[in-house]
Scaffold this active site. Structure first.
Site, PDB file in Angstrom:
ATOM      1  N   LEU A  45       0.847  -1.196   0.000  1.00 34.94           N
ATOM      2  CA  LEU A  45       0.000   0.000   0.000  1.00 34.94           C
ATOM      3  C   LEU A  45       0.882   1.246   0.000  1.00 34.94           C
ATOM      4  O   LEU A  45       1.590   1.504   0.972  1.00 34.94           O
ATOM      5  CB  LEU A  45      -0.903   0.014   1.234  1.00 34.94           C
ATOM      6  CG  LEU A  45      -1.731  -1.258   1.460  1.00 34.94           C
ATOM      7  CD1 LEU A  45      -2.595  -1.103   2.707  1.00 34.94           C
ATOM      8  CD2 LEU A  45      -2.598  -1.575   0.233  1.00 34.94           C
TER       9      LEU A  45
ATOM     10  N   ARG B  87       1.832  13.891   7.121  1.00 35.14           N
ATOM     11  CA  ARG B  87       2.599  14.181   8.336  1.00 35.14           C
ATOM     12  C   ARG B  87       4.094  14.368   8.047  1.00 35.14           C
ATOM     13  O   ARG B  87       4.845  14.835   8.877  1.00 35.14           O
ATOM     14  CB  ARG B  87       2.388  13.033   9.349  1.00 35.14           C
ATOM     15  CG  ARG B  87       0.986  12.995   9.930  1.00 35.14           C
ATOM     16  CD  ARG B  87       0.671  11.670  10.613  1.00 35.14           C
ATOM     17  NE  ARG B  87       0.296  10.612   9.663  1.00 35.14           N
ATOM     18  CZ  ARG B  87      -0.104   9.390  10.013  1.00 35.14           C
ATOM     19  NH1 ARG B  87      -0.162   9.063  11.287  1.00 35.14           N
ATOM     20  NH2 ARG B  87      -0.432   8.497   9.104  1.00 35.14           N
TER      21      ARG B  87
ATOM     22  N   LYS C 112      39.577  13.465 -12.654  1.00 35.67           N
ATOM     23  CA  LYS C 112      38.290  13.118 -13.258  1.00 35.67           C
ATOM     24  C   LYS C 112      38.554  12.436 -14.595  1.00 35.67           C
ATOM     25  O   LYS C 112      39.398  12.925 -15.363  1.00 35.67           O
ATOM     26  CB  LYS C 112      37.463  14.378 -13.469  1.00 35.67           C
ATOM     27  CG  LYS C 112      36.054  14.024 -13.876  1.00 35.67           C
ATOM     28  CD  LYS C 112      35.253  15.148 -14.386  1.00 35.67           C
ATOM     29  CE  LYS C 112      33.956  14.561 -14.887  1.00 35.67           C
ATOM     30  NZ  LYS C 112      33.279  15.457 -15.772  1.00 35.67           N
TER      31      LYS C 112
END
Ligand code: UD1
Ligand code: MG
Length: 452
Positions: free
Chosen positions: A7, A14, A345
């Site tokens: 579900l 909240r 990199k």
């Protein structure tokens, strides 16, 4: 035959978030993704997920998993949500319903529930603070029903055996009970939990299995509960690291946000963050304050304190940092040394290559034993395109040199300090491009007047 219904249509009001509740993360992964993993461990025939609020986002986040989606257009309660999935469930199947906000339940706990041969079984646990949970109502041992917090009397609220939200029953039975569930309650919702009382009233065999602990069964309705779940997850993840052979200087300070495999005798110092998919070979050492994201480090790799590694790989024992940044596409071979304030990199450093201080190595292929002096910069980006720098074996790049890519430095070539290299630097030779030093004779430094 087993089918699982998760579900996941609630808005999670909240939570006060723009993201659907089930996509809130625990240990760096959406709650629902973790729950689907757990569901799969039970080898069900199908997993159904009921979505509603933010359903598109949920489907996108879980794309590629083998799930049957059901939509709940209006949020009318957990019973109504389960009903939306049932038409696609084989009536002969046994159904296990899981609330989507329970990411840490263990497969073994669910397996214990499935062992019960009652017509309807719920999974319950003893809560230190039962506030917010449905309470299990019993007559002696027999389960009579579940009372939601908002509908409970003071006496019922004192009950500390609570509903985890997990329920198992035959699909046809469940459909029949859900047809009879009404919404005459404090929240005006169709409660899945009302099936329990209906089944008990019908004289059917109803069981509540107390299994698992509050840590794995608590629901995550707000940020406070998320923080508690996160702590439970972290404790589990750290324990797993230690069980695999890692020593943690201060387990409470290590954060795990992904899936981590470690070898034996790995050492992890304080305040290390491990994120994504990480593999650490035997004897890897991670220095204090380092952050690793999606990395694979070969046995014996040493990461000194305060390094950030993302998408990096080492293929042999090598040394990184302190204060180094390895970005995606970095690959370091054995005996490579990346020192302080070095950024890499898309860079491959072959065996024994070194960049010991203050360098940027991007889109580069660095040959074995090449040495990049302090301040070496590969100028890989012209503002539009990226270009490669190839540095041969044993090359020596003098300090503060700019290598303007595309450029190639030959094997054993030497580049004089302070050079800007934009053409080939041939193998074995000294190449430099800097103004020749000169001294101006009789030059007078300007002096302020009125000064002694
Ligand atoms: C629910 C149970 C409660 C149990 C608690 C355990 C009911 C009525 N109450 O309360 O007994 O102790 O879980 O954590 O079942 N959802 C939908 N559609 C809806 C409403 C909810 O899909 O219309 C989903 C939510 O996304 C969530 C799950 O169902 O994943 C449970 O809903 P939630 O609102 O969290 O129920 P609780 O108040 O926690
Ligand atoms: Mg809940």
């Amino acid at each position: 035959m087993l089918e699982i219904i998760i579900l996941a249509a609630g808005e999670g009001k909240r939570m006060k978030s723009a993201r659907p509740k089930v996509l809130q993360t625990v240990g760096g992964r959406p709650m629902l993704e973790r729950l689907v993993d757990t569901a799969k461990a039970l080898a069900p025939d199908r997993i159904h997920v009921v979505i509603g609020a933010g359903g598109d986002q949920v489907q996108e986040a879980l794309a590629g998993l083998d799930l049957v989606w059901a939509e709940q257009r209006e949020r009318l309660g957990t019973g109504h949500a389960a009903m939306q999935a049932l038409p696609a469930v084989d009536p002969e199947a046994r159904v296990l319903v899981l609330p989507g906000d329970m990411p840490l339940v263990r497969p073994s706990t669910l397996a214990r529930l499935l062992k019960s041969d009652a017509d309807l079984t719920v999974l319950s646990f003893i809560a230190e603070d039962p506030t917010g949970y449905g309470r299990i109502l019993r007559d002696g041992d027999a389960v009579r029903g579940i009372r939601e917090e908002k509908d409970a009397s003071d006496e019922e609220r004192a009950i500390d055996e609570v509903n985890s939200g997990v329920l198992a029953a035959g699909a046809a039975d469940l459909a029949a009970w859900l047809e009879r569930v009404g919404a005459d309650n404090a929240q005006g919702e169709y409660y899945l939990t009302d099936c329990v009382e209906l089944a008990a009233d019908d004289g059917r065999d109803v069981d509540a299995v107390i299994a698992g602990d509050a840590g794995e069964l608590m629901g995550a309705n707000d940020r406070v509960q998320m923080a508690v779940l996160e702590r439970v997850f972290q404790q589990r993840a750290r324990r797993s690291l230690m069980e695999q052979g890692a020593a943690l200087a201060d387990p409470d300070s290590v954060q795990v946000r992904g899936e981590i495999d470690v070898g034996r005798d790995v050492f992890i110092d304080v305040n290390v963050v491990l994120q994504g998919r990480i593999r650490l070979g035997d004897g890897v050492q991670l220095g204090a304050g380092s952050v690793l994201v999606d990395c694979e480090l070969a046995a014996g790799t040493v990461v000194h304190p305060y390094c950030v590694l993302e998408g990096a790989k080492t293929t042999g024992a090598c040394s990184v940092g302190p204060f180094a940044r390895l970005r995606p596409g970095t690959e370091l071979a054995e005996d490579v040394k990346i020192g302080n304030f070095v950024e890499t990199k898309n860079a491959r450093m072959s065996q024994g290559a070194k960049a010991s201080h203050l360098a940027y190595v991007g889109d580069a292929e660095v040959g074995p034993a090449a040495n990049l002096g302090a301040g070496t910069i590969t100028c890989n980006y012209d503002g539009v395109n990226k270009h490669r720098t190839v540095i041969g074996a044993g090359a020596f790049i003098g300090s503060n040199s700019s290598l303007v890519a595309p450029v190639e430095i030959g094997a054993e070539a030497t580049v004089g300090a302070g050079s800007v290299i934009s053409g080939e630097a041939p193998a074995g030779q000294l190449t430099l491009s800097r103004a020749r030093q000169r001294t101006i004779p009789d030059w007078k430094r300007p002096r302020k007047k009125n000064r002694d």
